[in-house]
Design a protein around this motif. Sequence first.
Motif, PDB file in Angstrom:
ATOM      1  N   THR A   3       0.849  -1.192   0.000  1.00 20.58           N
ATOM      2  CA  THR A   3       0.000   0.000   0.000  1.00 20.58           C
ATOM      3  C   THR A   3       0.883   1.240   0.000  1.00 20.58           C
ATOM      4  O   THR A   3       1.812   1.345   0.807  1.00 20.58           O
ATOM      5  CB  THR A   3      -0.915   0.037   1.246  1.00 20.58           C
ATOM      6  N   TYR A   4       0.619   2.149  -0.919  1.00 21.32           N
ATOM      7  CA  TYR A   4       1.356   3.411  -0.995  1.00 21.32           C
ATOM      8  C   TYR A   4       0.354   4.561  -0.899  1.00 21.32           C
ATOM      9  O   TYR A   4      -0.802   4.434  -1.308  1.00 21.32           O
ATOM     10  CB  TYR A   4       2.126   3.517  -2.316  1.00 21.32           C
ATOM     11  N   GLU A   5       0.800   5.671  -0.357  1.00 14.96           N
ATOM     12  CA  GLU A   5      -0.067   6.840  -0.207  1.00 14.96           C
ATOM     13  C   GLU A   5       0.562   8.034  -0.905  1.00 14.96           C
ATOM     14  O   GLU A   5       1.783   8.174  -0.942  1.00 14.96           O
ATOM     15  CB  GLU A   5      -0.292   7.124   1.278  1.00 14.96           C
ATOM     16  N   ALA A   6      -0.304   8.872  -1.473  1.00 17.01           N
ATOM     17  CA  ALA A   6       0.203  10.030  -2.210  1.00 17.01           C
ATOM     18  C   ALA A   6      -0.806  11.174  -2.149  1.00 17.01           C
ATOM     19  O   ALA A   6      -1.960  10.984  -1.759  1.00 17.01           O
ATOM     20  CB  ALA A   6       0.470   9.646  -3.666  1.00 17.01           C
ATOM     21  N   TYR A   7      -0.333  12.371  -2.527  1.00 20.85           N
ATOM     22  CA  TYR A   7      -1.197  13.541  -2.644  1.00 20.85           C
ATOM     23  C   TYR A   7      -1.218  13.957  -4.104  1.00 20.85           C
ATOM     24  O   TYR A   7      -0.174  14.163  -4.726  1.00 20.85           O
ATOM     25  CB  TYR A   7      -0.682  14.704  -1.793  1.00 20.85           C
ATOM     26  N   GLY A   8      -2.443  14.084  -4.647  1.00 22.89           N
ATOM     27  CA  GLY A   8      -2.595  14.506  -6.023  1.00 22.89           C
ATOM     28  C   GLY A   8      -2.836  16.001  -6.120  1.00 22.89           C
ATOM     29  O   GLY A   8      -2.616  16.741  -5.160  1.00 22.89           O
ATOM     30  N   HIS A   9      -3.307  16.444  -7.277  1.00 24.72           N
ATOM     31  CA  HIS A   9      -3.585  17.870  -7.494  1.00 24.72           C
ATOM     32  C   HIS A   9      -4.650  18.359  -6.510  1.00 24.72           C
ATOM     33  O   HIS A   9      -5.634  17.676  -6.237  1.00 24.72           O
ATOM     34  CB  HIS A   9      -4.061  18.097  -8.927  1.00 24.72           C
TER      35      HIS A   9
ATOM     36  N   VAL B  37      -4.645   6.523  -2.586  1.00 24.87           N
ATOM     37  CA  VAL B  37      -4.122   5.287  -2.006  1.00 24.87           C
ATOM     38  C   VAL B  37      -3.933   4.281  -3.130  1.00 24.87           C
ATOM     39  O   VAL B  37      -4.848   4.034  -3.916  1.00 24.87           O
ATOM     40  CB  VAL B  37      -5.072   4.711  -0.934  1.00 24.87           C
ATOM     41  N   ILE B  38      -2.746   3.705  -3.210  1.00 24.12           N
ATOM     42  CA  ILE B  38      -2.408   2.745  -4.265  1.00 24.12           C
ATOM     43  C   ILE B  38      -2.152   1.387  -3.611  1.00 24.12           C
ATOM     44  O   ILE B  38      -1.303   1.273  -2.726  1.00 24.12           O
ATOM     45  CB  ILE B  38      -1.151   3.192  -5.030  1.00 24.12           C
ATOM     46  N   GLU B  39      -2.891   0.372  -4.051  1.00 20.39           N
ATOM     47  CA  GLU B  39      -2.717  -0.971  -3.505  1.00 20.39           C
ATOM     48  C   GLU B  39      -2.306  -1.930  -4.613  1.00 20.39           C
ATOM     49  O   GLU B  39      -2.669  -1.747  -5.778  1.00 20.39           O
ATOM     50  CB  GLU B  39      -4.021  -1.467  -2.872  1.00 20.39           C
ATOM     51  N   GLY B  40      -1.560  -2.955  -4.235  1.00 26.80           N
ATOM     52  CA  GLY B  40      -1.164  -3.930  -5.236  1.00 26.80           C
ATOM     53  C   GLY B  40      -0.564  -5.184  -4.624  1.00 26.80           C
ATOM     54  O   GLY B  40      -0.406  -5.303  -3.410  1.00 26.80           O
ATOM     55  N   LEU B  41      -0.251  -6.127  -5.506  1.00 26.24           N
ATOM     56  CA  LEU B  41       0.440  -7.365  -5.142  1.00 26.24           C
ATOM     57  C   LEU B  41       1.725  -7.405  -5.951  1.00 26.24           C
ATOM     58  O   LEU B  41       1.701  -7.170  -7.160  1.00 26.24           O
ATOM     59  CB  LEU B  41      -0.417  -8.588  -5.500  1.00 26.24           C
ATOM     60  N   THR B  42       2.841  -7.687  -5.306  1.00 28.93           N
ATOM     61  CA  THR B  42       4.105  -7.696  -6.035  1.00 28.93           C
ATOM     62  C   THR B  42       5.021  -8.814  -5.553  1.00 28.93           C
ATOM     63  O   THR B  42       4.935  -9.252  -4.406  1.00 28.93           O
ATOM     64  CB  THR B  42       4.826  -6.338  -5.889  1.00 28.93           C
ATOM     65  N   ASP B  43       5.886  -9.253  -6.456  1.00 27.10           N
ATOM     66  CA  ASP B  43       6.903 -10.237  -6.077  1.00 27.10           C
ATOM     67  C   ASP B  43       8.272  -9.565  -5.969  1.00 27.10           C
ATOM     68  O   ASP B  43       9.286 -10.225  -5.809  1.00 27.10           O
ATOM     69  CB  ASP B  43       6.957 -11.392  -7.091  1.00 27.10           C
ATOM     70  N   ASN B  44       8.284  -8.222  -6.080  1.00 26.07           N
ATOM     71  CA  ASN B  44       9.534  -7.478  -5.972  1.00 26.07           C
ATOM     72  C   ASN B  44       9.232  -6.108  -5.347  1.00 26.07           C
ATOM     73  O   ASN B  44       8.803  -5.181  -6.035  1.00 26.07           O
ATOM     74  CB  ASN B  44      10.174  -7.314  -7.357  1.00 26.07           C
ATOM     75  N   LEU B  45       9.437  -5.988  -4.050  1.00 28.64           N
ATOM     76  CA  LEU B  45       9.084  -4.767  -3.323  1.00 28.64           C
ATOM     77  C   LEU B  45       9.833  -3.537  -3.816  1.00 28.64           C
ATOM     78  O   LEU B  45       9.251  -2.452  -3.956  1.00 28.64           O
ATOM     79  CB  LEU B  45       9.331  -4.964  -1.827  1.00 28.64           C
ATOM     80  N   ASN B  46      11.129  -3.682  -4.064  1.00 28.34           N
ATOM     81  CA  ASN B  46      11.936  -2.541  -4.523  1.00 28.34           C
ATOM     82  C   ASN B  46      11.476  -2.034  -5.882  1.00 28.34           C
ATOM     83  O   ASN B  46      11.357  -0.829  -6.110  1.00 28.34           O
ATOM     84  CB  ASN B  46      13.418  -2.921  -4.580  1.00 28.34           C
TER      85      ASN B  46
ATOM     86  N   ALA C 273       8.511  -2.483  -7.269  1.00 31.07           N
ATOM     87  CA  ALA C 273       7.162  -1.922  -7.149  1.00 31.07           C
ATOM     88  C   ALA C 273       7.217  -0.496  -6.607  1.00 31.07           C
ATOM     89  O   ALA C 273       6.562   0.412  -7.135  1.00 31.07           O
ATOM     90  CB  ALA C 273       6.307  -2.797  -6.238  1.00 31.07           C
ATOM     91  N   ALA C 274       8.018  -0.284  -5.559  1.00 33.48           N
ATOM     92  CA  ALA C 274       8.127   1.045  -4.951  1.00 33.48           C
ATOM     93  C   ALA C 274       8.680   2.054  -5.959  1.00 33.48           C
ATOM     94  O   ALA C 274       8.194   3.192  -6.052  1.00 33.48           O
ATOM     95  CB  ALA C 274       9.019   0.987  -3.721  1.00 33.48           C
TER      96      ALA C 274
END
Length: 211
Positions: free
Chosen positions: A89-95, A101-110, A112-113
């Motif tokens: 889960t990643y968080e961000a501020y838009g315009h 909030v961005i959610e996903g499934l990954t096999d490579n954390l670095n 993906a980030a």
Amino acid sequence: MTPIMMGRRSAKIAGKKGKTDALRAKLYGKLCKKIVQAAKGPGGPDPIANSTLAEAIKAAKTASVPNDLIERNVKKASDAKTADYTEVTYEAYGHGGVGVVIEGLTDNLNRAASEVRDVVKKGGAKMAESGSVLFQFERKGLVYVKGDNEDEIMEAAMEGGAEDLVQKGEMFEILSSFEDYTTVKSTLLEAGYEVSEERSGLVLKPMAMIE
């Protein structure tokens, strides 16, 4: 009907089908990753001993994922070469300070980030500290149903524990709590309604909208 009109109609149908197929493929991919992830956890590839896997399989079957595809992904989890998937889960501020909030499934954390940061930056937004955006959202269930009788759909949805219903074009958007999502969807399916598996699911709903 003239050949030109037939051609346009066929192209429109093909385009709509292609979009639906792409959404279905994306949904199937996500559900299969969750099956692999669950099968690698406590309890292993046995859904009787692994309740998380049992729920993942149930969700996949509800979404009409073919049984052979489900079985292949359960077996795939036993292969040591199969990557482990992690929920992120990643968080961000838009315009305008809009929370994202961005959610996903990954096999490579670095990886993906890095990819998420690049997309956020290119979109003119900026990454936020963990927890600074997420508290503005609540986990809800959304079920999209096709139908023409709002009262009957509302009655069936409420029987399953739905909280609200809003018409969106040819579809009805039905809101539920996180806990009642599966029950609401199952109730509507049992009542004979056509549920859009591609659009339905668990979502993060903002507690306040910015005009």
